[in-house]
Design an enzyme around this catalytic site. Structure first.
Site, PDB file in Angstrom:
ATOM      1  N   ARG A 186      52.939  31.647  53.287  1.00  0.00           N
ATOM      2  CA  ARG A 186      52.916  33.083  52.509  1.00  0.00           C
ATOM      3  C   ARG A 186      51.957  33.897  52.913  1.00  0.00           C
ATOM      4  O   ARG A 186      52.335  35.099  53.228  1.00  0.00           O
ATOM      5  CB  ARG A 186      52.603  32.814  50.969  1.00  0.00           C
ATOM      6  CG  ARG A 186      53.832  32.151  50.314  1.00  0.00           C
ATOM      7  CD  ARG A 186      53.550  31.668  48.836  1.00  0.00           C
ATOM      8  NE  ARG A 186      52.572  30.666  49.024  1.00  0.00           N
ATOM      9  CZ  ARG A 186      52.002  30.031  47.929  1.00  0.00           C
ATOM     10  NH1 ARG A 186      52.374  30.623  46.878  1.00  0.00           N
ATOM     11  NH2 ARG A 186      51.324  28.987  48.078  1.00  0.00           N
ATOM     12  N   CYS A 238      46.759  32.582  50.473  1.00  0.00           N
ATOM     13  CA  CYS A 238      47.509  31.450  49.613  1.00  0.00           C
ATOM     14  C   CYS A 238      46.920  30.104  49.602  1.00  0.00           C
ATOM     15  O   CYS A 238      45.650  29.933  49.800  1.00  0.00           O
ATOM     16  CB  CYS A 238      48.966  31.600  50.322  1.00  0.00           C
ATOM     17  SG  CYS A 238      49.030  30.995  52.060  1.00  0.00           S
ATOM     18  N   ASP A 287      56.174  29.606  46.213  1.00  0.00           N
ATOM     19  CA  ASP A 287      55.740  28.873  47.298  1.00  0.00           C
ATOM     20  C   ASP A 287      57.041  28.369  48.235  1.00  0.00           C
ATOM     21  O   ASP A 287      57.629  27.301  47.417  1.00  0.00           O
ATOM     22  CB  ASP A 287      54.697  27.575  47.095  1.00  0.00           C
ATOM     23  CG  ASP A 287      54.214  26.826  48.125  1.00  0.00           C
ATOM     24  OD1 ASP A 287      54.889  26.941  49.192  1.00  0.00           O
ATOM     25  OD2 ASP A 287      53.519  25.956  47.905  1.00  0.00           O
TER      26      ASP A 287
HETATM   27  P1  4NP Z   1      51.327  28.443  51.708  1.00  0.00           P
HETATM   28  O1  4NP Z   1      52.364  26.922  51.672  1.00  0.00           O
HETATM   29  O2  4NP Z   1      50.317  28.183  50.709  1.00  0.00           O
HETATM   30  O3  4NP Z   1      52.403  29.760  51.507  1.00  0.00           O
HETATM   31  O4  4NP Z   1      50.965  28.220  53.108  1.00  0.00           O
HETATM   32  C1  4NP Z   1      51.973  25.868  51.555  1.00  0.00           C
HETATM   33  C2  4NP Z   1      51.719  25.232  52.783  1.00  0.00           C
HETATM   34  C3  4NP Z   1      51.319  23.827  52.909  1.00  0.00           C
HETATM   35  C4  4NP Z   1      51.452  23.224  51.771  1.00  0.00           C
HETATM   36  C5  4NP Z   1      51.587  23.755  50.569  1.00  0.00           C
HETATM   37  C6  4NP Z   1      52.020  25.135  50.427  1.00  0.00           C
HETATM   38  N1  4NP Z   1      51.013  21.891  51.721  1.00  0.00           N
HETATM   39  O5  4NP Z   1      51.041  21.123  50.541  1.00  0.00           O
HETATM   40  O6  4NP Z   1      50.684  21.388  52.893  1.00  0.00           O
END
Ligand code: 4NP
Length: 160
Positions: free
Chosen positions: A21, A15, A130
Site C-alpha cells: 500500500r 503501511c 490490505d
Molecule cells: P502492506 O501489505 O502493509 O500494504 O505492505 C502487507 C505486506 C506484507 C504483510 C502484510 C501486509 N505480511 O504479513 O508480510
C-alpha cells in the site's frame, strides 16, 4: 530534505510491510503532485521490519505499471522515530498503523500524523484495505483508494 527548504511539504506514507500500500501511495501522490504543480518530498515506510530491503510486491509493481508508474527500484524500509522530525506529514494507510505510529511518535515530533482516508470526503476514519492476502484485483482497488487520498491531501497542502 525538509530542513533545507522548510516550506516544502515532506510526506511519508506508512503501511505495515512497505511492499504493497505505501509504495503505491507514494507513487500516486508523486503523480498527483506533479499534475497539481506542487513541489513535494515523498517517501514511504512500514511499521514492520519483515520486508526491509525488498522491492514492492510483484502485484503492486504490476498495478503501478498499469497506471504508468515504475516502482521497481523502491526498497522497503522501517519507519523510525527520526522520521517524525524529518517529515512534515506522516500519513498512515490504516488504523492499526496509525496506532503504531502514535506509540512510536517521539516527544519532539514535528510531523503532523493523519490517516490517509481522512483526506477523502465520506471516508474519514477508514483504512485502506490490505491487499497482501487477496488477489490481483485488490491492487486496483488499492491504487484507486490511495489516489483519492493523495488528491485530497494535495488539495489541503495546496490550500496552505
Ligand atoms: P502492506 O501489505 O502493509 O500494504 O505492505 C502487507 C505486506 C506484507 C504483510 C502484510 C501486509 N505480511 O504479513 O508480510
Amino acid at each position: 530534505m525538509s530542513r533545507e527548504s522548510p516550506h516544502r511539504p515532506a510526506v511519508l506514507f506508512v503501511c505495515l510491510g512497505n511492499i504493497c500500500r505505501s509504495p503505491l501511495a507514494k507513487a500516486a501522490f508523486r503523480a498527483e503532485a506533479e499534475k497539481a504543480g506542487l513541489d513535494v518530498e515523498v517517501d514511504s515506510a512500514g511499521t514492520a521490519h519483515w520486508h526491509v530491503g525488498e522491492p514492492p510486491d510483484r502485484r503492486a509493481r504490476a498495478e503501478a505499471q498499469r497506471r504508468g508508474v515504475d516502482i521497481s527500484g523502491y526498497r522497503a524500509r522501517q519507519v523510525t522515530a527520526d522520521d517524525f522530525r524529518r517529515f512534515s506529514h506522516i500519513v498512515a494507510l490504516d488504523i492499526e498503523n496509525h496506532s503504531a505510529l502514535r506509540a512510536l511518535r517521539p516527544r519532539d515530533a514535528t510531523a503532523e500524523l493523519s490517516l490517509l482516508l481522512d483526506h477523502v470526503d465520506g471516508r474519514a476514519g477508514q483504512g485502506v484495505a490490505d491487499p497482501y492476502f487477496g488477489d490481483d484485483a485488490g491492487f486496483a482497488v488499492t491504487w484507486d483508494e490511495v489516489s483519492a487520498g493523495a488528491r485530497g491531501l494535495i488539495r489541503r497542502l495546496a490550500a496552505g
